[in-house]
Design an enzyme around this catalytic site. Structure first.
Site, PDB file in Angstrom:
ATOM      1  N   ASN A 156       0.805  -1.224   0.000  1.00 30.06           N
ATOM      2  CA  ASN A 156       0.000   0.000   0.000  1.00 30.06           C
ATOM      3  C   ASN A 156       0.838   1.275   0.000  1.00 30.06           C
ATOM      4  OD1 ASN A 156      -1.518  -2.065   2.203  1.00 30.06           O
ATOM      5  ND2 ASN A 156      -2.566  -1.587   0.311  1.00 30.06           N
TER       6      ASN A 156
ATOM      7  N   VAL B 116       1.162   6.943   0.098  1.00 28.90           N
ATOM      8  CA  VAL B 116       0.516   5.943   0.946  1.00 28.90           C
ATOM      9  C   VAL B 116      -0.947   5.797   0.549  1.00 28.90           C
ATOM     10  CG1 VAL B 116      -0.157   5.438   3.327  1.00 28.90           C
ATOM     11  CG2 VAL B 116       2.068   6.485   2.862  1.00 28.90           C
ATOM     12  N   CYS B 117      -1.399   4.551   0.420  1.00 29.44           N
ATOM     13  CA  CYS B 117      -2.811   4.268   0.169  1.00 29.44           C
ATOM     14  C   CYS B 117      -3.417   3.807   1.493  1.00 29.44           C
ATOM     15  CB  CYS B 117      -2.954   3.171  -0.881  1.00 29.44           C
ATOM     16  SG  CYS B 117      -4.659   2.746  -1.228  1.00 29.44           S
ATOM     17  N   LEU B 118      -4.098   4.725   2.143  1.00 25.82           N
ATOM     18  CA  LEU B 118      -4.664   4.440   3.459  1.00 25.82           C
ATOM     19  C   LEU B 118      -6.031   5.105   3.526  1.00 25.82           C
ATOM     20  CD1 LEU B 118      -3.970   3.147   6.196  1.00 25.82           C
ATOM     21  CD2 LEU B 118      -2.914   5.294   6.864  1.00 25.82           C
TER      22      LEU B 118
ATOM     23  N   LEU C 297      -0.829  -0.120  -4.122  1.00 21.05           N
ATOM     24  CA  LEU C 297      -0.121   0.917  -4.872  1.00 21.05           C
ATOM     25  C   LEU C 297       1.162   0.312  -5.441  1.00 21.05           C
ATOM     26  CD1 LEU C 297      -0.333   4.224  -2.792  1.00 21.05           C
ATOM     27  CD2 LEU C 297      -1.186   3.815  -5.080  1.00 21.05           C
TER      28      LEU C 297
END
Length: 185
Positions: free
Chosen positions: A76, A84-86, A120
């Site tokens: 991620n 960052v994919c959060l 990601l």
């Protein structure tokens, strides 16, 4: 209700007064780097990352932008940009959250519980799903190579130069001790 700028100042000061090392960029409170240690009992334990934080003018009503400056192998986190994919930052951010939440809860949770179904970094996600043992090994290799305390004090350009040097030395098998121009047998 306090203004967004007061809240920004309060949150940044709260982060600075905590155990985190905060380095402002351009002497402002909108951009800064934070030294972040990998969570205990995780593959990332012992790793130290520089996290770049950019606060929008509408913070805390709009979420901050968070990115890893030094490399990390994680489904991620984009390996090149560090983005960052959060969900909690990207979609479900609330003014109830503050900067300490990011470093004490959200990022540790991200590293402890990666989500390979929303990647990601497709390579990391694929490896995690296909071969967990090899994935774990690669995470540890990245921590060893890119997430040491001395690495975060270097600039990205210095690190790229070091990486090129490492590759050159490894690929050619040469060392600084060899004498230049010695003949092949």
């Amino acid at each position: 209700m306090s203004s967004p700028s007061k809240r920004r100042e309060m949150d940044v000061m709260k982060l600075m007064m905590s155990d985190y090392n905060v380095e402002t960029i351009n002497d402002g409170l909108n951009e800064f780097n934070v030294k972040f240690h990998g969570p205990k009992e995780s593959l990332y334990e012992g790793g130290v990352w520089k996290i770049r934080v950019e606060l929008p003018d509408a913070y805390p009503f709009k979420s901050p932008s968070i990115g890893f400056v030094n490399k990390i192998f994680h489904p991620n986190v984009d390996e090149l940009s560090g983005s960052v994919c959060l969900d909690v930052i990207n979609q479900s951010w609330s003014p109830m959250f503050d900067l300490l939440n990011i470093f004490e809860v959200f990022l540790p949770q991200l590293l402890l519980y990666p989500n390979p179904s929303d990647p990601l970094n497709g390579d990391a996600a694929s490896l995690m799903m296909k071969d967990r043992k090899q994935y774990d090994q690669k995470v540890k290799e990245y921590c060893e190579r890119y997430a040491k305390k001395e690495d975060i004090s270097k600039s990205a350009a210095d690190k790229e130069t070091d990486d090129e040097d490492d590759i050159t030395d490894e690929d050619t098998g040469s060392s600084d001790d060899e004498i230049a121009g010695h003949a092949d047998p």
